[in-house]
Every structure is written in structure tokens, then in C-alpha cells.
Design a protein around this motif. Structure first.
Motif, PDB file in Angstrom:
ATOM      1  N   THR A   1       1.136   8.313   3.307  1.00  0.00           N
ATOM      2  CA  THR A   1       1.937   7.981   2.122  1.00  0.00           C
ATOM      3  C   THR A   1       3.420   7.921   2.482  1.00  0.00           C
ATOM      4  N   GLY A   2       3.887   8.910   3.204  1.00  0.00           N
ATOM      5  CA  GLY A   2       5.295   8.924   3.609  1.00  0.00           C
ATOM      6  C   GLY A   2       5.660   7.794   4.552  1.00  0.00           C
ATOM      7  N   LEU A   3       4.780   7.515   5.513  1.00  0.00           N
ATOM      8  CA  LEU A   3       5.054   6.429   6.464  1.00  0.00           C
ATOM      9  C   LEU A   3       5.181   5.090   5.753  1.00  0.00           C
ATOM     10  N   TYR A   4       4.312   4.855   4.784  1.00  0.00           N
ATOM     11  CA  TYR A   4       4.358   3.562   4.114  1.00  0.00           C
ATOM     12  C   TYR A   4       5.423   3.494   3.026  1.00  0.00           C
ATOM     13  N   HIS A   5       5.951   4.637   2.621  1.00  0.00           N
ATOM     14  CA  HIS A   5       7.199   4.611   1.848  1.00  0.00           C
ATOM     15  C   HIS A   5       8.314   4.136   2.778  1.00  0.00           C
ATOM     16  N   MET A   6       8.364   4.691   3.992  1.00  0.00           N
ATOM     17  CA  MET A   6       9.383   4.284   4.960  1.00  0.00           C
ATOM     18  C   MET A   6       9.272   2.798   5.281  1.00  0.00           C
ATOM     19  N   VAL A   7       8.064   2.318   5.511  1.00  0.00           N
ATOM     20  CA  VAL A   7       7.876   0.900   5.808  1.00  0.00           C
ATOM     21  C   VAL A   7       8.352   0.059   4.619  1.00  0.00           C
ATOM     22  N   SER A   8       7.991   0.459   3.414  1.00  0.00           N
ATOM     23  CA  SER A   8       8.419  -0.281   2.225  1.00  0.00           C
ATOM     24  C   SER A   8       9.935  -0.273   2.083  1.00  0.00           C
ATOM     25  N   PHE A   9      10.554   0.870   2.302  1.00  0.00           N
ATOM     26  CA  PHE A   9      12.022   0.922   2.237  1.00  0.00           C
ATOM     27  C   PHE A   9      12.620  -0.054   3.241  1.00  0.00           C
ATOM     28  N   THR A  10      12.045  -0.101   4.433  1.00  0.00           N
ATOM     29  CA  THR A  10      12.560  -0.965   5.499  1.00  0.00           C
ATOM     30  C   THR A  10      12.415  -2.434   5.128  1.00  0.00           C
ATOM     31  N   VAL A  11      11.221  -2.863   4.747  1.00  0.00           N
ATOM     32  CA  VAL A  11      11.019  -4.284   4.443  1.00  0.00           C
ATOM     33  C   VAL A  11      11.806  -4.705   3.209  1.00  0.00           C
ATOM     34  N   ASN A  12      11.945  -3.794   2.245  1.00  0.00           N
ATOM     35  CA  ASN A  12      12.716  -4.123   1.041  1.00  0.00           C
ATOM     36  C   ASN A  12      14.212  -4.201   1.340  1.00  0.00           C
TER      37      ASN A  12
ATOM     38  N   GLY B   1       6.867  -2.756  -2.099  1.00  0.00           N
ATOM     39  CA  GLY B   1       6.845  -3.274  -0.737  1.00  0.00           C
ATOM     40  C   GLY B   1       5.823  -4.392  -0.590  1.00  0.00           C
ATOM     41  N   GLU B   2       6.084  -5.517  -1.257  1.00  0.00           N
ATOM     42  CA  GLU B   2       5.129  -6.631  -1.266  1.00  0.00           C
ATOM     43  C   GLU B   2       4.857  -7.171   0.131  1.00  0.00           C
ATOM     44  N   TYR B   3       5.878  -7.197   0.989  1.00  0.00           N
ATOM     45  CA  TYR B   3       5.678  -7.703   2.354  1.00  0.00           C
ATOM     46  C   TYR B   3       4.529  -6.944   3.033  1.00  0.00           C
ATOM     47  N   GLU B   4       4.643  -5.618   3.097  1.00  0.00           N
ATOM     48  CA  GLU B   4       3.644  -4.820   3.823  1.00  0.00           C
ATOM     49  C   GLU B   4       2.325  -4.764   3.067  1.00  0.00           C
ATOM     50  N   TRP B   5       2.373  -4.658   1.754  1.00  0.00           N
ATOM     51  CA  TRP B   5       1.160  -4.690   0.942  1.00  0.00           C
ATOM     52  C   TRP B   5       0.402  -5.978   1.239  1.00  0.00           C
ATOM     53  N   GLY B   6       1.106  -7.099   1.253  1.00  0.00           N
ATOM     54  CA  GLY B   6       0.483  -8.393   1.474  1.00  0.00           C
ATOM     55  C   GLY B   6      -0.153  -8.531   2.842  1.00  0.00           C
ATOM     56  N   VAL B   7       0.494  -7.970   3.866  1.00  0.00           N
ATOM     57  CA  VAL B   7      -0.069  -7.992   5.216  1.00  0.00           C
ATOM     58  C   VAL B   7      -1.354  -7.176   5.244  1.00  0.00           C
ATOM     59  N   HIS B   8      -1.323  -5.988   4.647  1.00  0.00           N
ATOM     60  CA  HIS B   8      -2.513  -5.129   4.655  1.00  0.00           C
ATOM     61  C   HIS B   8      -3.656  -5.730   3.843  1.00  0.00           C
TER      62      HIS B   8
END
Length: 179
Positions: free
Chosen positions: A153-164, A75-82
Motif C-alpha cells: 500500500t505504501g509503495l503504490y502511494h509512492m508510485v502514485s505520488f511520483t506519476v502524478n 494514480g491512473e498511470y500506474e493503475w492503468g498499467v497494472h
């Protein structure tokens, strides 16, 4: 190329107010937020699940978990924002930033922080936490903290799934995964 175009102004009146509150003055809402705003019900439920407030773990611990979860999911999008918005506040240098993406436990982490890396990795790999790791975690973290860490951990799996899945383009200011 994003699969769903982000919502554009003018937003619905209540959505405009909501999006405005999420960002510093004059900063355009994240592409993620504007894309989810196309489905107001999903957007509101998504935002209700956020854990970016002052919780039971430190900012640094929270960001280790979020960054590692996003990195493990690609999830590079969200990783990059954080990384762009929180890495400095969390006290991350270049070594810690790179270590959130690198396999295994890097030497830059304290023993307590290595437990966080192991927690995220084990949840990602198995969707479980072994008894051995849980025992180590309970020697460092309270029950309240462990609930928060697992949910993060679960929330950011969900966020990563969404952005990907939506193929969101990185924000212009966001960090990119190290080469």
C-alpha cells in the motif's frame, strides 16, 4: 504534458541492460522507468523496493491492494498499467476492475478481499490501521502477509505520488479509469 522528459536511447550501458530486463522483448520500457532513469541512483533504489515477485499473498490479493492504492491516490498511470498487465491474470472481470476505483466495498469481493479494500482505504484515509480492522485482518492473514500488504500500500502511494507529480502520460496500452 510530462514535467520531466523520459530518458531516450542511447541509455548508459548499465541502464540499457537494466531497462531491457524489466520488459518483455521488443517492448519499450515504461515511461515511468525511463523518467526515473534520468536519476540512476533513485531509479535503482526505486526498483529495489519492488514487490512484484512471488510473495506471501496471491497475485489477486496483491493486485487488489496495488490497484486500490493507485486508484485512491488518483494514480491512473500506474493503475492503468497494472490493469492492462495483470487484471486478467488476477481473474478480474469488468466488475472487479470498476470496483478497484469505486468508493466502498463492492459485492464482487469475497469477505477476505473486502478486508484488503478496507485496509488500503483506512491506510489512505488515516495513515493508520484501527485495532478493530487489525483484529479482523489477523484472523485471515499471517504477520508476514500483513507486513507485505501494508508495504505494498505504501509503495503504490509512492508510485502514485511520483506519476502524478511528474504528470506522466498514460502508456498507449494502459487502461483508463472508468467514467
Amino acid at each position: 504534458m510530462a514535467r520531466i522528459e523520459p530518458a531516450a536511447r542511447p541509455y548508459e550501458v548499465d541502464m540499457e541492460a537494466t531497462l531491457e530486463k524489466l520488459m518483455p522483448p521488443g517492448v519499450e520500457p515504461l515511461v515511468l522507468f525511463r523518467t526515473l532513469a534520468r536519476s540512476p541512483r533513485v531509479f535503482r533504489r526505486f526498483m529495489a523496493g519492488g514487490l512484484l515477485d512471488k510473495g506471501s499473498v496471491t497475485l489477486r490479493e496483491r493486485e487488489i491492494v496495488i490497484d486500490r492504492a493507485c486508484a485512491r491516490c488518483g494514480g491512473e498511470y500506474e493503475w492503468g498499467v497494472h490493469i492492462a498487465l495483470f487484471a486478467e491474470k488476477a481473474g478480474f472481470g469488468a466488475e472487479e476492475i470498476a470496483a478497484t476505483v469505486a468508493p466502498g466495498e463492492a459485492d464482487c469481493w469475497t469477505p477476505r478481499e473486502k478486508l484488503l479494500i478496507r485496509l488500503v482505504d483506512e491506510l489512505h484515509d488515516t495513515a493508520h490501521v484501527s485495532d478493530a480492522l487489525w483484529s479482523e485482518l489477523t484472523s485471515e492473514f499471517s504477520g508476514e502477509q500483513l507486513i507485505e500488504l501494508v508495504v505494498l500500500t505504501g509503495l503504490y502511494h509512492m508510485v502514485s505520488f511520483t506519476v502524478n507529480a511528474l504528470r506522466l502520460e498514460p502508456e498507449a496500452y494502459a487502461a483508463r479509469f472508468p467514467a
